[in-house]
Design a protein around this motif. Structure first.
Motif, PDB file in Angstrom:
ATOM      1  N   SER A 176       0.720  -1.424   0.310  1.00 21.02           N
ATOM      2  CA  SER A 176       0.355  -0.009  -0.134  1.00 21.02           C
ATOM      3  C   SER A 176       0.850   1.758   0.001  1.00 21.02           C
ATOM      4  CB  SER A 176      -0.810  -0.117   1.197  1.00 21.02           C
ATOM      5  OG  SER A 176      -0.034   0.024   2.493  1.00 21.02           O
ATOM      6  N   SER A 178       1.336   5.936   0.277  1.00 24.87           N
ATOM      7  CA  SER A 178       0.454   6.351   0.687  1.00 24.87           C
ATOM      8  C   SER A 178       1.014   8.258  -0.454  1.00 24.87           C
ATOM      9  CB  SER A 178       1.789   8.085   2.285  1.00 24.87           C
ATOM     10  OG  SER A 178       2.626   7.806   2.370  1.00 24.87           O
ATOM     11  N   SER A 188       3.519   2.756   2.813  1.00 23.77           N
ATOM     12  CA  SER A 188       2.894   3.199   3.769  1.00 23.77           C
ATOM     13  C   SER A 188       2.874   1.426   4.631  1.00 23.77           C
ATOM     14  CB  SER A 188       1.517   3.801   3.587  1.00 23.77           C
ATOM     15  OG  SER A 188       0.659   3.205   2.622  1.00 23.77           O
ATOM     16  N   PRO A 200      -4.404  -5.018  -0.546  1.00 23.40           N
ATOM     17  CA  PRO A 200      -4.384  -3.212  -0.319  1.00 23.40           C
ATOM     18  C   PRO A 200      -4.593  -2.107  -1.971  1.00 23.40           C
ATOM     19  CG  PRO A 200      -2.148  -4.309   0.234  1.00 23.40           C
ATOM     20  CD  PRO A 200      -2.912  -5.177   0.248  1.00 23.40           C
ATOM     21  N   SER A 201      -3.613  -3.124  -2.775  1.00 15.10           N
ATOM     22  CA  SER A 201      -2.997  -2.742  -4.447  1.00 15.10           C
ATOM     23  C   SER A 201      -2.923  -3.531  -5.207  1.00 15.10           C
ATOM     24  CB  SER A 201      -2.108  -1.230  -4.391  1.00 15.10           C
ATOM     25  OG  SER A 201      -0.804  -2.355  -4.011  1.00 15.10           O
ATOM     26  N   GLU A 237       8.160  -4.006   7.104  1.00 13.14           N
ATOM     27  CA  GLU A 237       6.949  -4.132   7.127  1.00 13.14           C
ATOM     28  C   GLU A 237       7.126  -2.929   8.605  1.00 13.14           C
ATOM     29  OE1 GLU A 237       3.007  -2.327   8.221  1.00 13.14           O
ATOM     30  OE2 GLU A 237       3.679  -3.542   6.497  1.00 13.14           O
TER      31      GLU A 237
END
Length: 289
Positions: A176, A178, A188, A200-201, A237
């Motif tokens: 993901s 920002s 992010s 998330p994408s 992460e």
């Protein structure tokens, strides 16, 4: 900043290519006339790297032999006047290149494999990680060079990103972000092998990383992640604000899958000066069946 080391995790069993990989490492399977692993090493060399670290296991001795000198073969080719073939088997990188092999005793995941090379890194040193299964061919700068250029500009760790179709998203670490500026993404978050409905994408990490030595502090060998393995995505992460994602320029072939491996052989064969015309004619013949 000079990045001089690359880590190649090559300890996997290659089960998707059995029985071919029962005695032959999957990284030694050829794309036309060159093993997959050599494409990866040559990519690193072209990016200015001259120390090559292989994380391996006892069944991968053929990789070490491939990058060693074969003096008997060299002498035979020299005696036969086969200078063109002699050049093909010369040591990659010449005398200035250094090859190191370290063992991963058991398959515990990519994070664990990378940590096996920790003792070879200097404090605060940046290094590349290249997954040979992801063969990436670029017209201009290769993908490792693209990442190094960005790291040198920003003094941050970097991931190569590619757009992945929905049906394949659960095979990758997915990011993901920002903020986006052209092909550069401020990250992010990252999640390992998400369900397509939860991804998330559609941007996934595709086998190229630039880390600094601090990544080892975030690899948790006591708490396995997805699929019971020590995942490098979990370590990323934890440091996500120190990472930038680069959507690479080039063509990727998933040589860890049979169809991706076949596609690489066909497309690179069509560009190979020795066989391209014959291959074109062969494909035309099959297409007319």
């Amino acid at each position: 900043m000079n990045i001089k080391k690359a880590v190649f995790p090559v300890a996997g069993f290659g089960t998707r290519f059995l029985p071919a990989t029962k005695a032959t490492p999957k990284e030694m399977l050829p794309i036309i006339d060159k093993p997959i692993i050599q494409y990866a090493v040559e990519e690193a060399l072209e990016a200015g790297i001259n120390e090559f670290i292989f994380v391996t296991h006892h069944a991968k001795r053929a990789i070490e032999d491939h990058f060693d000198e074969n003096l008997d073969l060299k002498q035979r080719l020299k005696n036969d006047g086969k200078d063109d073939l002699l050049k093909l088997i010369s040591k990659v990188g010449g005398k200035d290149s250094k090859f190191t092999f370290v063992r991963q005793d058991e398959p515990k995941g990519l994070g664990h494999a990378i940590s096996c090379a920790q003792h070879l890194m200097e404090k605060n040193e940046y290094f590349a990680v290249i997954l040979a299964d992801d063969l990436i061919i670029s017209e201009g700068k290769n993908v490792t060079s693209q990442l190094i250029d960005r790291v040198q500009q920003e003094d941050r760790q970097a991931l190569a990103l590619g757009t992945v179709p929905t049906h394949d998203i659960s095979k990758f670490g997915v990011i993901s972000f920002s903020e986006q500026q052209e092909d550069v993404f401020q990250l992010s978050g990252i999640v390992e092998k998400p369900d397509p409905s939860e991804a998330p994408s559609d941007l996934a990490v595709v086998g190229r990383y630039i880390f600094n030595q601090s990544i080892f502090n975030s690899i948790d060998e006591k708490t396995p992640g997805k699929n019971g393995e020590i995942q490098i995505t979990d370590a990323i992460e934890k440091q996500i604000s120190d990472f930038v994602g680069i959507k690479f320029q080039g063509q990727r072939y998933d040589c860890g899958s049979k169809i991706g491996y076949l596609k690489a052989n066909i497309e690179l064969g069509l560009k190979h000066p020795e066989i391209s015309e014959d291959l074109k004619n062969l494909l035309k013949e099959y297409c007319n069946l």
